[in-house]
Design an enzyme around this catalytic site. Structure first.
Site, mmCIF file in Angstrom:
data_model
loop_
_atom_site.group_PDB
_atom_site.id
_atom_site.type_symbol
_atom_site.label_atom_id
_atom_site.label_comp_id
_atom_site.label_asym_id
_atom_site.label_seq_id
_atom_site.Cartn_x
_atom_site.Cartn_y
_atom_site.Cartn_z
ATOM 1 N N ASP A 40 -2.579 -2.696 2.691
ATOM 2 C CA ASP A 40 -3.485 -1.947 1.826
ATOM 3 C C ASP A 40 -4.443 -2.852 1.053
ATOM 4 O OD1 ASP A 40 -0.689 -2.427 0.608
ATOM 5 O OD2 ASP A 40 -1.958 -2.229 -1.174
ATOM 6 N N TYR A 162 5.142 -3.701 -10.742
ATOM 7 C CA TYR A 162 5.038 -5.089 -11.190
ATOM 8 C C TYR A 162 4.817 -5.131 -12.689
ATOM 9 C CZ TYR A 162 4.054 -5.837 -6.231
ATOM 10 O OH TYR A 162 4.119 -5.842 -4.862
ATOM 11 N N LYS A 193 9.462 -1.929 -4.455
ATOM 12 C CA LYS A 193 8.976 -3.251 -4.077
ATOM 13 C C LYS A 193 8.527 -3.953 -5.344
ATOM 14 C CE LYS A 193 4.959 -5.600 -2.157
ATOM 15 N NZ LYS A 193 3.534 -5.411 -1.787
#
Length: 274
Positions: A40, A162, A193
Site C-alpha cells: 500500500d 504504531y 501489525k
C-alpha cells in the site's frame, strides 16, 4: 500453536461462519503463522515505489503468489492492475486507510469501506492507526467503526497500529509497542501489525500479553540481515507472523527474500535457512 482458527477465533465471542471461512483462506498454509506483504506504500511514498523496480505491480504480485506469501495488502485502485489468477493461492487484504505524508505524515483517513472491499473480493480488511498523532481521536473512531462493520459482515480485520506523533520520541519503546497492540485488540481487530522493540526487550511477554496474533512489521530494508535476525527473534518469541513490504519489494530478488521469510513463518526455521 494449536491451529490457525484457534489462534484467532478462540478470543472472539460471536464468531461467524463467513469469518471462519475467510480466516481459513488466510491461514491456508496450515502452519499457524501468517506471512503478509503490504503493498500500500505508493499513496504515502509516491508513484512506482515498488512496481517500477520489478516491471509492474502485476508481475510483483505474481512472484509473491508463488514464493510463500499468504496474503498481500493492496489499495482498491491497485486491484485494477493485478490479474485475479494470483489470488487462487494468495489472500487479498484491502487496505482502507490512506495518507500522503505531504501535509501531516501521521494522519490517516478512511478511503474504502468494508462493503466496497468485499465487492472487490477481499478476504480481509486492514486499517492504519498512528497512536499519538494529532488526529488520533478520529483514527481510533475509524478503527472502531470498521471493526463493527467487519463483525457484521464476517470479515477478519488487520489493524496496523504504531506509536507515532509529535510527542513520540521512540516508537519502539516496549511500553508503547504493547499499548499499540492493545489498542488493536481492544477495539475489535483480529490481527495487529506493529513494529517490535529492539533486541534485548522481553518480546515473549509482549506477545503473551496481547490476546490477538501480533505480526512483526518488516522494518528497515537498508540492513536486510539485521532485520531478518530481528524478525527471527520475534518468531521465536511467539509472534503470529510477519508483515514485510519494503524488505521484500526493495530487494532486487523479492522471491528470494520472501522464501527466507516464509521459512521463518511457516517452518520456524533459523534465519540463515533458504
Amino acid at each position: 500453536m494449536s491451529g490457525p482458527v484457534a489462534s484467532v477465533g478462540d478470543v472472539a465471542h460471536n464468531d461467524t461462519f463467513a469469518r471462519r471461512v475467510r480466516l481459513d483462506r488466510l491461514y491456508r498454509n496450515g502452519s499457524g503463522g501468517l506471512l503478509v506483504v503490504p503493498l500500500d506504500h505508493p499513496v504515502s511514498g509516491g508513484p512506482n515505489l515498488h512496481s517500477g523496480r520489478h516491471g509492474s505491480l502485476d508481475r510483483l504480485v505474481g512472484e509473491l503468489a508463488g514464493n510463500g506469501a499468504d496474503a498481500v495488502v493492496l489499495h482498491k485502485g491497485a486491484l485494477r492492475h493485478v490479474q485475479p489468477r494470483w489470488f487462487r493461492d494468495l489472500s487479498l487484504i484491502v487496505h482502507c486507510s490512506a495518507g500522503t505524508g505531504l501535509s501531516d505524515p501521521d494522519d490517516k483517513v478512511l478511503v474504502c469501506g468494508v462493503e466496497e472491499a468485499l465487492r472487490l473480493g477481499a478476504d480481509a480488511i486492514s486499517v492504519h492507526v498512528n497512536a499519538g498523532a494529532a488526529t488520533e481521536p478520529r483514527q481510533l473512531a475509524d478503527l472502531g467503526a470498521v471493526a463493527a462493520a467487519c463483525q457484521d459482515w464476517g470479515v477478519p480485520l488487520l489493524a496496523m497500529v504504531y506509536a507515532r506523533g509529535p510527542g513520540i520520541t521512540d516508537g519502539r519503546a516496549p511500553r508503547l509497542v504493547a499499548h499499540a497492540a492493545t489498542i488493536a485488540a481492544e477495539l475489535g481487530a483480529d490481527l495487529v501489525k506493529t513494529v517490535l522493540p529492539r533486541a534485548g526487550a522481553d518480546l515473549e511477554a509482549l506477545m503473551a500479553g496481547c490476546p490477538i496474533p501480533v505480526l512483526a512489521a518488516g522494518g528497515d530494508a537498508a540492513d536486510g540481515a539485521a532485520t531478518l535476525g530481528h524478525l527471527a527473534e520475534a518468531m521465536r518469541a511467539g509472534a503470529g507472523g510477519i508483515a514485510a513490504g519494503r524488505l521484500v519489494f526493495t530487494n532486487p530478488d523479492p522471491a528470494a527474500v520472501l522464501r527466507r521469510l516464509a521459512a521463518l513463518v511457516h517452518d520456524r526455521a533459523p534465519v540463515h535457512s533458504r
